[in-house]
Design a protein around this motif. Structure first.
Motif, PDB file in Angstrom:
ATOM      1  N   SER A  14       0.830  -1.204   0.000  1.00  0.00           N
ATOM      2  CA  SER A  14       0.000   0.000   0.000  1.00  0.00           C
ATOM      3  C   SER A  14       0.862   1.250   0.000  1.00  0.00           C
ATOM      4  O   SER A  14       0.468   2.281  -0.547  1.00  0.00           O
ATOM      5  CB  SER A  14      -0.978  -0.020   1.176  1.00  0.00           C
TER       6      SER A  14
ATOM      7  N   GLU B 162       1.870   1.620  -3.577  1.00  0.00           N
ATOM      8  CA  GLU B 162       0.703   2.070  -4.329  1.00  0.00           C
ATOM      9  C   GLU B 162       0.466   3.561  -4.138  1.00  0.00           C
ATOM     10  O   GLU B 162       0.236   4.296  -5.101  1.00  0.00           O
ATOM     11  CB  GLU B 162      -0.533   1.313  -3.854  1.00  0.00           C
ATOM     12  N   GLY B 163       0.555   3.984  -2.888  1.00  0.00           N
ATOM     13  CA  GLY B 163       0.371   5.407  -2.591  1.00  0.00           C
ATOM     14  C   GLY B 163       1.408   6.251  -3.308  1.00  0.00           C
ATOM     15  O   GLY B 163       1.101   7.302  -3.872  1.00  0.00           O
TER      16      GLY B 163
ATOM     17  N   SER C 282       0.527   6.334  -7.055  1.00  0.00           N
ATOM     18  CA  SER C 282      -0.629   7.164  -7.427  1.00  0.00           C
ATOM     19  C   SER C 282      -0.318   8.640  -7.203  1.00  0.00           C
ATOM     20  O   SER C 282      -0.821   9.503  -7.925  1.00  0.00           O
ATOM     21  CB  SER C 282      -1.876   6.736  -6.650  1.00  0.00           C
ATOM     22  N   THR C 283       0.540   8.947  -6.213  1.00  0.00           N
ATOM     23  CA  THR C 283       0.914  10.342  -5.996  1.00  0.00           C
ATOM     24  C   THR C 283       1.700  10.881  -7.190  1.00  0.00           C
ATOM     25  O   THR C 283       1.455  11.991  -7.667  1.00  0.00           O
ATOM     26  CB  THR C 283       1.750  10.484  -4.704  1.00  0.00           C
TER      27      THR C 283
ATOM     28  N   LYS D 199     -15.238  13.436  -2.971  1.00  0.00           N
ATOM     29  CA  LYS D 199     -15.154  12.108  -3.591  1.00  0.00           C
ATOM     30  C   LYS D 199     -16.308  11.233  -3.096  1.00  0.00           C
ATOM     31  O   LYS D 199     -17.026  10.616  -3.873  1.00  0.00           O
ATOM     32  CB  LYS D 199     -13.797  11.488  -3.229  1.00  0.00           C
TER      33      LYS D 199
ATOM     34  N   ASN E 184      -3.851  13.744  -2.980  1.00  0.00           N
ATOM     35  CA  ASN E 184      -3.962  12.372  -3.472  1.00  0.00           C
ATOM     36  C   ASN E 184      -4.761  11.500  -2.508  1.00  0.00           C
ATOM     37  O   ASN E 184      -5.632  10.742  -2.925  1.00  0.00           O
ATOM     38  CB  ASN E 184      -2.564  11.792  -3.687  1.00  0.00           C
TER      39      ASN E 184
ATOM     40  N   ASN F  43      -8.462   9.740  -3.313  1.00  0.00           N
ATOM     41  CA  ASN F  43      -8.554   8.280  -3.354  1.00  0.00           C
ATOM     42  C   ASN F  43      -9.414   7.706  -2.244  1.00  0.00           C
ATOM     43  O   ASN F  43      -9.396   6.499  -1.999  1.00  0.00           O
ATOM     44  CB  ASN F  43      -7.160   7.664  -3.315  1.00  0.00           C
ATOM     45  N   THR F  44     -10.147   8.570  -1.568  1.00  0.00           N
ATOM     46  CA  THR F  44     -10.995   8.085  -0.471  1.00  0.00           C
ATOM     47  C   THR F  44     -12.207   7.348  -1.037  1.00  0.00           C
ATOM     48  O   THR F  44     -12.789   7.772  -2.033  1.00  0.00           O
ATOM     49  CB  THR F  44     -11.480   9.279   0.370  1.00  0.00           C
ATOM     50  N   ARG F  45     -12.548   6.257  -0.419  1.00  0.00           N
ATOM     51  CA  ARG F  45     -13.742   5.503  -0.798  1.00  0.00           C
ATOM     52  C   ARG F  45     -14.561   5.226   0.440  1.00  0.00           C
ATOM     53  O   ARG F  45     -13.988   5.033   1.508  1.00  0.00           O
ATOM     54  CB  ARG F  45     -13.336   4.146  -1.371  1.00  0.00           C
TER      55      ARG F  45
END
Ligand SMILES: Nc1ncnc2c1ncn2[C@@H]1O[C@H](COP(=O)(O)OP(=O)(O)OP(=O)(O)O)[C@@H](O)[C@H]1O
Ligand SMILES: [Mg+2]
Lengths: 250, 268
Positions: free
Chosen positions: A6, A9-10, A13-14, A115, A211, A215-217
């Motif tokens: 993770s 991944e972070g 994506s950043t 988001k 970022n 990317n919050t869900r």
């Protein structure tokens, strides 16, 4: 393993967000209103707390230095010690930390709720890239405002040190002497280094906070979690970057 | 359009051929949860397609695939012949979606919500945008809310603002997720009229997800009914008036039976 995944991944994506945002740089002139609003939010609202904190950091630096140097008879150098520490290290780091707590958290909260409540989805269906409208003005504003904040932090910190140096009985150095030492031992390069550091931290903090927000869900609970994570990641980022940037600039 | 004819209609879309949507063997699962099973249908250019079905059968998820917000687990969705996920599709085809929740920008006033799209895409100058926005607000009886924030509106008002915001985009493809669910009967009828006249005047291709039987029977060219992630009916409103399939009939014309209530059957 999962944790490492993770983190990577972070990181990925950043960087992607950075590249995407950069590709919209040409739209900045017509986003003037948003840019100015963000400058106001980032600069003006952080200014009072930056001033208060740097005053006391300068003051306590002078106090500690005066206390430990009085035995060597080196206390006339307090000015240069406070000056250099503020400019090279404490000014930039403190500005960045306040930025993370005050601005970064607000950015993440705002973008995360956009988001979660599908506002970001709506933007995408309108073919308005969120990176262009939400991220670019913030990154531009932080680049402009951070040096201003860092310079103010330096000046106020030096001033705090000067006051303590004058009015503490076991130090009692006149401001003229304090500032002349400060000027003698400090080069323009030192202040520049500090500004470069502040710029790097501020940019990193805002980018990471954007970022994480985007990317919050999930729901309201995830908004809170995102804000916490954004602040924690920002603080770690500041200290890690601090080491590497210092090393490069030395 | 149900508005005074003396004002020039500012929704004059640039002359572009109507676009079609093709859904091919679309399946979607979230983890183990299969939401869409092999759904295939197409919406012809300039057609009004109404999609009905019980709550939770994946209608909103299907719409999100069409605007490229969700990626299929398998199968594909084509808009105007191009993959819905491709960035270029969004640039070539003006699509507007009315989200089930409205998805209004909470930090902007109603006026700015509507003006955002034309401003960002520099459709016209501020005076032209103002004309479009005020016209859309007028159609949906929202003139008084222009300077309000979404948090100051009622549920039905938010829905209408969301529809107005989509109208201002002058889309070629319009997707509505339950546009009439929170509206009074007159407003629902108005929305049906708006949808129908957009088709007649501008050949806007329209996909409406709705539980509104009147809307489906009156303005749809074709109706699809989904159940448990599958398309179980595809036909015209005429066929829907006398459904042959028992499942479809049971869904569209449920009897309210006070002697043998449905919820009591669950307990046994
Ligand atoms: N992002 C998601 N993650 C996991 N599951 C989801 C997600 N979005 C939707 N679902 C699930 O997919 C199913 C279908 O949801 P959908 O919103 O499409 O229903 P719907 O047909 O639009 O229902 P309604 O008429 O109530 O709006 C639901 O069971 C829902 O729990
Ligand atoms: Mg739905």
């Amino acid at each position: 393993m999962k944790q490492l995944n993770s983190i990577l991944e972070g990181f990925g994506s950043t960087l992607q967000l950075l590249v995407r945002t950069f590709s919209y740089i040409g739209s900045l002139p017509r986003q003037r209103a948003r840019f100015i609003e963000q400058c106001y939010l980032i600069g003006y609202t952080t200014l009072p707390i930056v001033a208060i904190l740097s005053f006391f950091i300068g003051a306590v630096l002078a106090l500690q230095a005066g206390y430990s140097m009085q035995n060597f008879g080196a206390k006339q150098f307090i000015g240069s010690l406070v000056g250099l520490s503020m400019a090279r290290e404490l000014g930039p780091v403190m500005v960045a930390i306040l930025l993370a707590g005050r601005v970064g958290s607000a950015i993440t909260a705002e973008l995360a709720s956009m988001k979660v409540y599908q506002e970001v989805d709506a933007l995408e269906t309108m073919n308005i890239p969120p990176a262009r409208m939400l991220v670019l003005p913030r990154l531009a504003a932080v680049l402009v405002m951070v040096p201003v904040l860092a310079i103010i932090a330096d000046l106020v910190g030096w001033f705090g040190g000067a006051i303590v140096a004058k009015y503490t009985s076991f130090i009692s150095i006149e401001p003229e002497a304090y500032f002349s030492v400060l000027r003698r031992y400090m080069k323009f390069q030192d202040v520049m280094n500090g500004l470069i550091k502040a710029e790097t931290f501020g940019f990193g903090v805002v980018l990471v906070c954007c970022n994480i927000g985007l990317n919050t869900r999930g729901g309201p609970r995830e908004i809170g979690a995102a804000v916490t994570r954004a602040v924690v990641v920002s603080l770690i980022l500041i200290l890690v970057l601090d080491y590497f940037v210092t090393k490069i600039l030395l | 359009m149900p508005c005074s004819s003396h004002t020039r209609n500012p929704f004059t879309a640039i002359e572009t051929p109507a676009v079609g949507v093709t859904v091919e063997n679309l399946s979607k699962s979230f983890g183990d949860h299969v939401v869409l099973h092999d759904v295939s249908f197409s919406v012809e250019p300039g057609e009004i397609f109404v999609l009905m079905g019980p709550s939770g059968t994946g209608k909103s998820v299907l719409l999100k695939h069409i605007v490229g917000l969700e990626a299929p687990s398998s199968g594909r969705v084509l808009v105007n012949g191009h993959d819905a996920l491709a960035k270029e599709t969004r640039e070539q085809v003006r699509m507007a979606m009315v989200f089930q929740s409205g998805a209004l920008f909470n930090s902007l006033t109603v006026y700015d919500n509507l003006a955002l799209y034309p401003r960002e895409h520099r459709v016209s100058n501020e005076a032209g945008i103002r004309e479009k926005v005020m016209h859309a607000l007028q159609i949906l009886s929202l003139e008084d809310t222009a300077q309000k924030f979404p948090s100051e509106l009622s549920g039905g008002m938010k829905k209408r603002v969301a529809i107005a915001r989509a109208l201002v985009m002058e889309p070629q493809l319009m997707l509505y997720d339950e546009p009439t669910s929170e509206l009074d009967p007159v407003m629902s009828a108005t929305i049906s009229e708006i949808i129908a006249s957009l088709k007649d005047e501008y050949h806007v291709t329209t996909l409406v997800v709705s539980h509104d039987r009147d809307l489906a029977l009156n303005i749809a060219d074709r109706v699809g009914i989904m159940m448990d992630g599958r398309l179980i009916f595809l036909g015209t409103p005429a066929e829907l008036r006398e459904p042959k399939d028992a499942q479809v009939a049971g869904f569209l014309y449920p009897k309210i039976d006070l002697k043998h209530p449905r919820f009591k059957k669950l307990e046994t």
